[in-house]
Design an enzyme around this catalytic site. Structure first.
Site, PDB file in Angstrom:
ATOM      1  N   GLU A  68       0.645  -1.916  -0.029  1.00  0.00           N
ATOM      2  CA  GLU A  68       0.070  -0.186  -0.098  1.00  0.00           C
ATOM      3  C   GLU A  68       0.650   0.931  -0.021  1.00  0.00           C
ATOM      4  O   GLU A  68       1.664   1.345   0.760  1.00  0.00           O
ATOM      5  CB  GLU A  68      -0.756   0.340   1.083  1.00  0.00           C
ATOM      6  CG  GLU A  68      -2.254   1.190   0.840  1.00  0.00           C
ATOM      7  CD  GLU A  68      -2.664   1.233   1.978  1.00  0.00           C
ATOM      8  OE1 GLU A  68      -3.438   2.089   2.579  1.00  0.00           O
ATOM      9  OE2 GLU A  68      -2.680   0.294   3.474  1.00  0.00           O
ATOM     10  N   ARG A 307       6.438 -13.608   9.691  1.00  0.00           N
ATOM     11  CA  ARG A 307       7.023 -11.682   9.091  1.00  0.00           C
ATOM     12  C   ARG A 307       8.055 -11.923   9.894  1.00  0.00           C
ATOM     13  O   ARG A 307       8.596 -12.148  10.934  1.00  0.00           O
ATOM     14  CB  ARG A 307       5.661 -10.559   9.633  1.00  0.00           C
ATOM     15  CG  ARG A 307       6.039 -10.772  11.082  1.00  0.00           C
ATOM     16  CD  ARG A 307       4.875  -9.483  12.087  1.00  0.00           C
ATOM     17  NE  ARG A 307       5.701  -8.555  11.248  1.00  0.00           N
ATOM     18  CZ  ARG A 307       5.178  -6.693  11.592  1.00  0.00           C
ATOM     19  NH1 ARG A 307       3.750  -6.902  11.586  1.00  0.00           N
ATOM     20  NH2 ARG A 307       6.090  -5.584  11.292  1.00  0.00           N
ATOM     21  N   LYS A 317       4.550   0.726  10.986  1.00  0.00           N
ATOM     22  CA  LYS A 317       4.314   2.106  10.363  1.00  0.00           C
ATOM     23  C   LYS A 317       4.300   3.364  10.933  1.00  0.00           C
ATOM     24  O   LYS A 317       4.935   4.597  10.798  1.00  0.00           O
ATOM     25  CB  LYS A 317       3.583   2.251   8.894  1.00  0.00           C
ATOM     26  CG  LYS A 317       4.696   1.376   7.199  1.00  0.00           C
ATOM     27  CD  LYS A 317       3.118   1.074   6.692  1.00  0.00           C
ATOM     28  CE  LYS A 317       3.425   0.314   5.521  1.00  0.00           C
ATOM     29  NZ  LYS A 317       2.827   0.394   4.559  1.00  0.00           N
TER      30      LYS A 317
END
Length: 612
Positions: A68, A307, A317
């Site tokens: 994104e 992850r 983020k």
């Protein structure tokens, strides 16, 4: 709760030695069974009819990297990039770069451009087979908005979706929890006609933001809460960076993402474990859209891997943005940041990050990787690449008091040389780089720690009466020092021993127990050196919900005025070096100006200084 012990990586994994993992096994099994052998590819993304008119897909598999564009990519994304692009290349396939731009309020072309740059810098390309590298534009989810809307109407017509006008609070309460089933919405029994009419009113801007959502009709009693009629479209009046004001309704990520995969004929949709609970909806949606004849089987399949959890690093983020917004760092590309732009400016190489991704491997279980593993991959990459050079980071002047007596004048200088790379770093048949050359004269800069008037036990460097070699130069004998009124050493004094210059027949005529690095006053160049260290002083800065800002390392950056040999002053931006005895450094890619304004960043030391 204690943080997991850092994982010991598979040290046998290299770019040339692929260790088997569950993703490779899945792909190899699909290739053996011909799971996707009947797929067709029309040269661009599209629905079932579009691809039916195409040719048999030349790509054996298709993967994708779908960020994104709402921030800068970090080291965890680097792992995902290497996995997806690497597997596609390994198995004769294609990896698509696609922007999941379904949230117009948080996305920006700045992030789009930074992501494109990061993927290219890591060495990957998303061109289709037969296309020239660099010739393909990335795909964008927003290009599929028309199809997504069409798919939503098809679900309504098939009885698989409805418009819900409950308040957000009621919807949340009626969803239930892990111990209580959800309650059907009072709008769930609307007719197809009513739902179509209301959905089109949503599209046409006749309803306010938040007044209604389109929900999939699945099972409000499902033990998987993600299947309790999830929202698939919401009203959001916001200008999109790509489509402008064309739309005032936008698809939810969980609805858009499987459709994007299907339109692009993705075979293996690889994501991280937080999406595991969403996989049943992914499969449900693919089955329904195949039933509606909008998509053709076989559908993409989602697979999840753990992850990257890296000690001493934050990859949220939101928290990275907080560091930037509160000026805890100088920006997204601050060399202490785990962003790809930050790692690049710090001096990390694409090769070191690809090696890191290979070495830590792919698993389905969460674990922690120690930061020293990342640093070790960089050292391994730079060991035989980075030219050597001498720099003095904490300078004090050394005066050779008998220089004029030995060589005829105080202004006499002599040329010295040293290999740019050690002989062990030069491959057989490779032409060695030219030697570095520099001057020696009466005055040189040395490290302040290389002199002790009263030496501790075992000290072998400069102290009165001791003999050492100036590396690449002469053997000298220390005679003492000069101090200022406060007692600080302002000069170190020594005598040069003629005939002992490195590389001459008399070089070994006087034995020295130590050799120290130095830079001549005659041709040394002043430089700004930024001594970067880990941004956080604790291995798990936000463990247990604590304030991660309290774990910031106060010594993560020290800026010193240093002296470097002339070969370093002429460096080009982003050129890497090994400063002898200190570690690996890079000429800052933004602030360094060759020959005019030398600025170097410390990348990492010669060994792990954080080891226990």
């Amino acid at each position: 709760m204690n943080a997991p012990t850092p994982k010991a990586p598979d040290t046998n994994a290299t770019a040339d030695h692929k260790v088997s993992n569950f993703l490779r096994q899945i792909i190899e099994n699909d290739l053996d069974k011909g799971t996707y052998a009947t797929r067709r590819w029309a040269g661009s993304p599209g629905d079932a009819t579009h691809h039916a008119a195409g040719q048999p897909d030349p790509a054996k598999i298709r993967t994708r990297f779908p960020p994104e564009p709402n921030g800068y990519l970090h080291v965890g994304h680097a792992k995902s990039i290497c996995i997806n692009f690497g597997l596609a290349k390994e198995y004769g396939g294609v990896c698509h770069l696609r922007f999941d731009d379904t949230n117009p309020e948080k996305e920006d072309t700045e992030y789009v451009n930074s992501i494109i740059d990061a993927v290219k810098w890591l060495g990957f390309d998303w061109a289709q087979l037969g296309q020239a590298a660099g010739s393909a534009a990335p795909y964008q989810a927003s290009d599929y908005f028309d199809f997504m809307y069409r798919a939503a109407e098809a679900l309504i017509e098939a009885g698989y979706a409805y418009v819900d006008e409950q308040s957000a609070e009621d919807m949340r309460a009626n969803r239930g929890d892990f111990g209580k089933p959800g309650v059907d919405s009072p709008f769930r029994s609307r007719t197809v006609t009513e739902n179509l009419t209301r959905f089109r009113e949503m599209r046409d801007g006749k309803l306010d933001d938040g007044a209604a959502v389109l929900r999939a009709k699945i099972d409000m009693a499902s033990p998987n809460i993600n299947l309790r009629d999830p929202a698939i479209y919401r009203i959001r009046r916001a200008t999109h960076h790509h489509t402008g004001d064309t739309w005032c309704i936008y698809p939810m990520y969980t609805f858009a993402h499987p459709i994007e995969d299907a339109l692009e004929q993705i075979t293996h949709s690889i994501c991280t474990l937080e999406f595991e609970d969403q996989r049943p909806f992914y499969d449900w949606l693919m089955e329904r859209l195949c039933e509606c004849k909008l998509l053709a089987a076989p559908s993409p399949k989602q697979y999840e891997f753990a992850r990257l959890n890296l000690t001493y690093v934050i990859t949220s983020k939101r928290k990275l943005a907080q560091l930037v917004n509160e000026s805890k760092v100088s920006g997204w590309d601050d060399p202490r940041m785990p962003t790809i732009v930050g790692l690049r400016r710090r001096g990390y190489t694409p090769e070191s990050l690809r090696l890191f991704a290979d070495r830590i491997g792919v698993t389905k279980s969460d674990s922690w990787i120690d930061y020293s593993t990342l640093e070790g991959c960089l050292r391994e990459d730079l060991e035989n690449k980075a030219h050597r050079g001498m720099a003095v980071l904490d300078p004090v002047k050394l005066v050779l008091t008998n220089w004029a007596e030995a060589f005829g004048s105080d202004g006499h200088t002599e040329a010295c040389s040293q290999p740019a790379l050690p002989h062990s770093a030069i491959a057989e048949g490779q032409t060695p780089p030219a030697d570095r050359t520099f001057l020696i004269g009466k005055e040189v800069w040395i490290e302040r720690e290389d002199f002790e008037e009263v030496p501790p036990k075992g000290y072998k460097r400069l102290f009165p009466g001791n003999v050492v070699r100036l590396k690449g130069g002469y053997v000298i004998e220390c005679t003492g020092c000069a101090r200022d009124a406060a007692g600080n050493v302002t000069e170190v004094h020594a005598k040069v021993i003629p005939g002992t210059k490195s590389g001459t027949p008399g070089a070994d005529s006087v034995k020295a127990k130590a050799a120290i690095t130095w830079v001549s006053v005659a041709d040394g160049v002043q430089a700004e050196v930024r001594l970067y260290d880990r941004l956080f002083a604790e291995a798990h800065p936000d463990a247990g919900g604590k304030d991660f800002l309290q774990s910031l390392n106060p010594d993560s950056l020290k800026v010193v005025t240093a002296y470097v040999e002339p070969s370093l002053a002429g460096a080009q931006p982003d050129q890497k070096f090994q400063f002898e005895r200190f570690g690996y450094f890079v000429a800052d890619r933004l602030d360094h100006v060759a020959g005019a304004k030398p600025v170097f960043n410390r990348v990492t030391g010669l060994k792990d200084s954080w080891g226990k």
